[in-house]
Design a protein around this motif. Structure first.
Motif, PDB file in Angstrom:
ATOM      1  N   LEU A 127       0.847  -1.107   0.029  1.00 53.63           N
ATOM      2  CA  LEU A 127       0.068  -0.006   0.043  1.00 53.63           C
ATOM      3  C   LEU A 127       0.860   1.312   0.044  1.00 53.63           C
ATOM      4  N   HIS A 128       1.691   1.256  -1.213  1.00 51.49           N
ATOM      5  CA  HIS A 128       2.512   2.474  -1.183  1.00 51.49           C
ATOM      6  C   HIS A 128       2.025   3.693  -1.823  1.00 51.49           C
ATOM      7  N   THR A 129       1.811   4.835  -1.044  1.00 55.20           N
ATOM      8  CA  THR A 129       1.448   5.979  -1.702  1.00 55.20           C
ATOM      9  C   THR A 129       2.793   6.642  -1.789  1.00 55.20           C
ATOM     10  N   ARG A 130       2.608   7.522  -3.216  1.00 52.96           N
ATOM     11  CA  ARG A 130       3.802   8.156  -3.548  1.00 52.96           C
ATOM     12  C   ARG A 130       3.763   9.680  -2.668  1.00 52.96           C
ATOM     13  N   VAL A 131       4.277   9.685  -1.755  1.00 54.92           N
ATOM     14  CA  VAL A 131       4.338  11.182  -0.939  1.00 54.92           C
ATOM     15  C   VAL A 131       5.596  11.861  -0.941  1.00 54.92           C
ATOM     16  N   PRO A 132       5.447  13.114  -1.175  1.00 55.68           N
ATOM     17  CA  PRO A 132       6.423  14.012  -1.095  1.00 55.68           C
ATOM     18  C   PRO A 132       6.882  14.130   0.021  1.00 55.68           C
ATOM     19  N   VAL A 133       8.283  13.915   0.304  1.00 59.45           N
ATOM     20  CA  VAL A 133       8.553  13.971   1.798  1.00 59.45           C
ATOM     21  C   VAL A 133      10.132  14.987   1.347  1.00 59.45           C
ATOM     22  N   GLY A 172       9.542  -4.320  12.061  1.00 60.34           N
ATOM     23  CA  GLY A 172       8.461  -4.811  11.303  1.00 60.34           C
ATOM     24  C   GLY A 172       7.676  -3.716  10.551  1.00 60.34           C
ATOM     25  N   THR A 173       8.220  -2.148  11.422  1.00 60.74           N
ATOM     26  CA  THR A 173       7.623  -1.341  10.731  1.00 60.74           C
ATOM     27  C   THR A 173       8.199  -0.698   9.424  1.00 60.74           C
ATOM     28  N   VAL A 174       9.421  -1.222   9.137  1.00 57.69           N
ATOM     29  CA  VAL A 174      10.033  -0.948   8.033  1.00 57.69           C
ATOM     30  C   VAL A 174       9.421  -1.537   6.925  1.00 57.69           C
ATOM     31  N   VAL A 202      13.253  -1.275  -2.088  1.00 60.06           N
ATOM     32  CA  VAL A 202      12.197  -0.282  -2.521  1.00 60.06           C
ATOM     33  C   VAL A 202      12.338   0.992  -1.506  1.00 60.06           C
ATOM     34  N   LEU A 203      12.568   0.831  -0.464  1.00 58.71           N
ATOM     35  CA  LEU A 203      13.055   2.011   0.406  1.00 58.71           C
ATOM     36  C   LEU A 203      14.241   2.937  -0.086  1.00 58.71           C
ATOM     37  N   PHE A 204      15.145   2.174  -0.750  1.00 54.88           N
ATOM     38  CA  PHE A 204      16.337   2.994  -1.266  1.00 54.88           C
ATOM     39  C   PHE A 204      15.730   3.616  -2.444  1.00 54.88           C
ATOM     40  N   GLU A 205      15.191   2.934  -3.551  1.00 59.24           N
ATOM     41  CA  GLU A 205      14.676   3.339  -4.539  1.00 59.24           C
ATOM     42  C   GLU A 205      13.764   4.824  -4.318  1.00 59.24           C
ATOM     43  N   GLU A 206      13.045   4.594  -3.505  1.00 57.45           N
ATOM     44  CA  GLU A 206      12.070   5.806  -3.096  1.00 57.45           C
ATOM     45  C   GLU A 206      13.077   6.810  -2.465  1.00 57.45           C
ATOM     46  N   LEU A 207      13.683   6.629  -1.884  1.00 55.59           N
ATOM     47  CA  LEU A 207      14.764   7.507  -1.546  1.00 55.59           C
ATOM     48  C   LEU A 207      15.553   8.242  -2.486  1.00 55.59           C
ATOM     49  N   LEU A 208      15.911   7.463  -3.599  1.00 57.10           N
ATOM     50  CA  LEU A 208      16.649   8.032  -4.745  1.00 57.10           C
ATOM     51  C   LEU A 208      15.567   8.927  -5.398  1.00 57.10           C
ATOM     52  N   ARG A 209      14.706   8.514  -5.786  1.00 58.43           N
ATOM     53  CA  ARG A 209      13.611   9.309  -6.598  1.00 58.43           C
ATOM     54  C   ARG A 209      13.416  10.667  -5.985  1.00 58.43           C
ATOM     55  N   HIS A 210      13.112  10.628  -4.673  1.00 57.09           N
ATOM     56  CA  HIS A 210      12.605  11.814  -4.099  1.00 57.09           C
ATOM     57  C   HIS A 210      13.866  12.565  -4.075  1.00 57.09           C
ATOM     58  N   GLY A 211      15.027  12.348  -3.668  1.00 58.29           N
ATOM     59  CA  GLY A 211      16.239  13.368  -3.503  1.00 58.29           C
ATOM     60  C   GLY A 211      16.500  13.974  -4.959  1.00 58.29           C
ATOM     61  N   VAL A 212      16.551  13.265  -5.947  1.00 60.30           N
ATOM     62  CA  VAL A 212      16.791  13.936  -7.266  1.00 60.30           C
ATOM     63  C   VAL A 212      15.707  14.629  -7.585  1.00 60.30           C
ATOM     64  N   GLY A 213      14.372  14.309  -7.206  1.00 55.56           N
ATOM     65  CA  GLY A 213      13.318  15.448  -7.346  1.00 55.56           C
ATOM     66  C   GLY A 213      13.748  16.597  -6.572  1.00 55.56           C
ATOM     67  N   LEU A 214      13.951  16.654  -5.508  1.00 55.23           N
ATOM     68  CA  LEU A 214      14.426  17.844  -4.966  1.00 55.23           C
ATOM     69  C   LEU A 214      15.266  18.801  -5.643  1.00 55.23           C
ATOM     70  N   LEU A 215      16.477  17.939  -5.911  1.00 56.61           N
ATOM     71  CA  LEU A 215      17.544  18.447  -6.825  1.00 56.61           C
ATOM     72  C   LEU A 215      17.007  19.122  -8.168  1.00 56.61           C
ATOM     73  N   PHE A 273       7.337  -0.184   3.820  1.00 53.92           N
ATOM     74  CA  PHE A 273       7.990  -0.569   2.398  1.00 53.92           C
ATOM     75  C   PHE A 273       8.079  -1.849   1.880  1.00 53.92           C
ATOM     76  N   ALA A 274       8.051  -1.980   0.795  1.00 53.91           N
ATOM     77  CA  ALA A 274       8.046  -3.553   0.539  1.00 53.91           C
ATOM     78  C   ALA A 274       9.625  -4.335   0.602  1.00 53.91           C
ATOM     79  N   SER A 275      10.450  -3.683   0.570  1.00 54.15           N
ATOM     80  CA  SER A 275      11.692  -4.314   0.782  1.00 54.15           C
ATOM     81  C   SER A 275      12.710  -3.026   1.052  1.00 54.15           C
ATOM     82  N   LYS A 276      13.895  -3.618   1.260  1.00 50.50           N
ATOM     83  CA  LYS A 276      15.243  -2.734   1.622  1.00 50.50           C
ATOM     84  C   LYS A 276      15.059  -1.936   0.083  1.00 50.50           C
TER      85      LYS A 276
END
Lengths: 228, 228
Positions: free
Chosen positions: A7-13, A68-70, A79-92, A74-77
Motif C-alpha cells: 500500500l505504497h503511496t507516493r508521498v512527497p517528503v 516490522g515497521t520498516v 524499494v525503500l532505497f529507490e524511493e529515497l533516490l527518486r525523491h532526492g533527485v526530485g528535490l535537486l 516499504f515492500a523491501s530494503k
DNA sequence: GTTTTTGCACTGACCAGTCAGTTCAATTGC
DNA sequence: GCAATTGAACTGACTGGTCAGTGCAAAAAC
C-alpha cells in the motif's frame, strides 16, 4: 490473510529536514512521519557504508522504529532505497530549475543562469551531503536492481543543465561548437566533486567562497590575469 | 552438490600489468599471474556491484581460481581491495605526472600541462573504466576500513594537479585569485564525471572528441564565440 | 474499530574465512 | 635420463555467523 505490504503511496517528503514547518505536509499522517524518519536514517547509513553493508535492523534502530515497521511501510530494503533516490533527485532538479527560471525572470543571461544553478547545486549538497554522496556512489554502477530508476532520475537532472546550454547557444550566448551533453556532464561533475571535497575536507569554508571559486572557473577567469 | 563449472574467460585487460618477466620477488611468476587475475576479476565485479555486494566466491570464480587461493594470496577481502586501490591510483598519478612533465619538456605553458593531464585522465579512464567507477564510488564514503588508504591515494592524485596550478600562479600564467585545492578538485571532477558519462552513455565517441569539449571548457571558450 | 506500530522469535539463504589435503614444478640424488 | 623429495601454490568442503524477510498477537494511536 492480511493484505500487508504494497500500500505504497507516493508521498512527497523532505529528505533531511526533520524539523518543523513541513509546508505541504498538512495531512501529515503518522505513517508519513515514520517514512520520513526511515528515509533520514537510511540516507546517512547508506551514504556511509553503502547499500549492501547497511542492514535493515540498523536503519530501524537509527530511526527509532521496530523492524516490522520498516516492512509495513516499504515492500523491501531496495524499494525503500529507490524511493529515497527518486525523491532526492526530485528535490535537486526542482531546485536547479527554479534557479534557472529565477535568473531568467531577473533578466540575467544564460551564464548567470549557469552560475545560479551552480549555487543551487552547492546549496543542495550543503543541505543533503549524505544523499549526494550516496547518489554519486551508485550512479555509474551497472547490474543493480534500481538501475533504471537511477537512469531516469539522472537524465532529469542533467537535462536541466542541458536546456540552459542549448538556450544559450540558440541565443548566441554560447559558442555553437560546444557539445551540449558533454559540457553539461562536465559542469555537473565540476560542482559535484568540488562540493563533496569541500564538505569532506574543508567543511569550515563558506558556500560563497566555494561558489566564487567555481564561478571563476566557469567564466574562464583561471588562465589569464584578473583585472583587479 | 553440483560442482561449479570452470569458466575460461580470458580477459587481457590488465590493471597493473608489468608481467614481462619481472625477476623481482622470489621469482614466483605463477603467484604473480594469479594475483593479476584476481585483481582483474575483483575490479570489474566491485565496480558493478560494490564491495559488500561482491562475494569472494564470485571473485574466485571469475578469476578461474579456487576460493582458497584468494586467501592464499591476500589476507582478506578488504586487503585485496586496498591493494587494488593503491595500485590503480598509482598508475593514474604516474600517468598524470608524466603528462605534465612532458609538456614542460616540450616548452608548453601550464595551460598546456593541464590540457595534457586532462587527456591523460581520459586515456586512463578509457583503459580502466571499472577501476575509475569503483574509485569514485568509494571516495567520499566514511567509516570504511580502507578510508585512510583512500585518503592518501586521493591526495597523491590531486596533488599533481595542484602543483601545476601553483606553478602556473607563480609563473603569472594563472590568476593569483584562484583557489588552488578547490580548483584542482573541480578540474578532477569535471574530467571524472564527463569521462564516466562518456563511457556509460556515449561510448562510441572518440577520445579526441571528448578531449576537445573539455579543453574548450577549460579555456573558457564556452561563453563568447569561438574565433574561427 | 481501523490503521499503524511494536516486539520478538524464526527461517532459510548466503558468505567470509579456515584448513586438511592435493597438485605443481623445481631440485636433488642416482 | 628419471625417480624421489620438497616447498610453494592451490583446492573446495566445511564452519560459524549474519541478515533479509516473515508471522503474529498485542498494544498504541487516531
Amino acid at each position: 490473510m492480511i493484505p500487508k505490504k504494497a500500500l505504497h503511496t507516493r508521498v512527497p517528503v523532505t529528505i533531511g529536514a526533520m524539523e518543523s514547518s513541513s509546508p505541504t505536509t498538512g495531512g501529515s499522517t503518522r505513517r508519513e512521519a515514520t517514512r520520513q524518519k526511515l528515509y533520514e536514517a537510511a540516507v546517512t547509513l547508506i551514504a556511509e557504508q553503502g547499500f549492501s553493508a547497511t542492514t535493515v535492523d540498523e536503519i530501524a534502530e537509527r530511526a527509532g522504529v521496530a523492524k516490522g515497521t520498516v516492512y509495513y511501510n516499504f515492500a523491501s530494503k531496495s524499494v525503500l532505497f529507490e524511493e529515497l533516490l527518486r525523491h532526492g533527485v526530485g528535490l535537486l532538479t526542482a531546485s536547479l530549475r527554479q534557479a534557472a527560471e529565477q535568473t531568467a525572470r531577473d533578466g540575467g543571461g544564460k551564464v548567470d543562469a549557469l552560475d545560479a544553478m551552480i549555487r543551487a547545486g552547492l546549496v543542495f549538497i550543503e543541505r543533503y551531503p549524505a544523499f549526494t554522496q550516496l547518489y554519486v556512489a551508485e550512479l555509474w554502477r551497472t547490474n543493480r536492481a534500481w538501475q533504471s530508476t537511477l537512469m531516469v532520475v539522472r537524465q532529469q537532472a542533467v537535462a536541466v543543465v542541458e536546456d540552459v546550454l542549448r538556450d544559450g547557444v540558440a541565443a548566441g550566448e554560447f559558442s555553437e561548437e560546444i557539445d551540449v551533453p558533454l559540457t553539461a556532464s562536465a559542469l555537473v561533475g565540476m560542482v559535484l566533486v568540488a562540493a563533496l571535497d569541500w564538505q569532506s575536507f574543508q567543511p569550515e569554508r563558506s558556500l560563497d567562497d566555494v561558489h566564487a571559486a567555481l564561478s571563476r572557473l566557469l567564466q574562464g577567469r583561471v588562465s589569464g590575469r584578473d583585472r583587479d
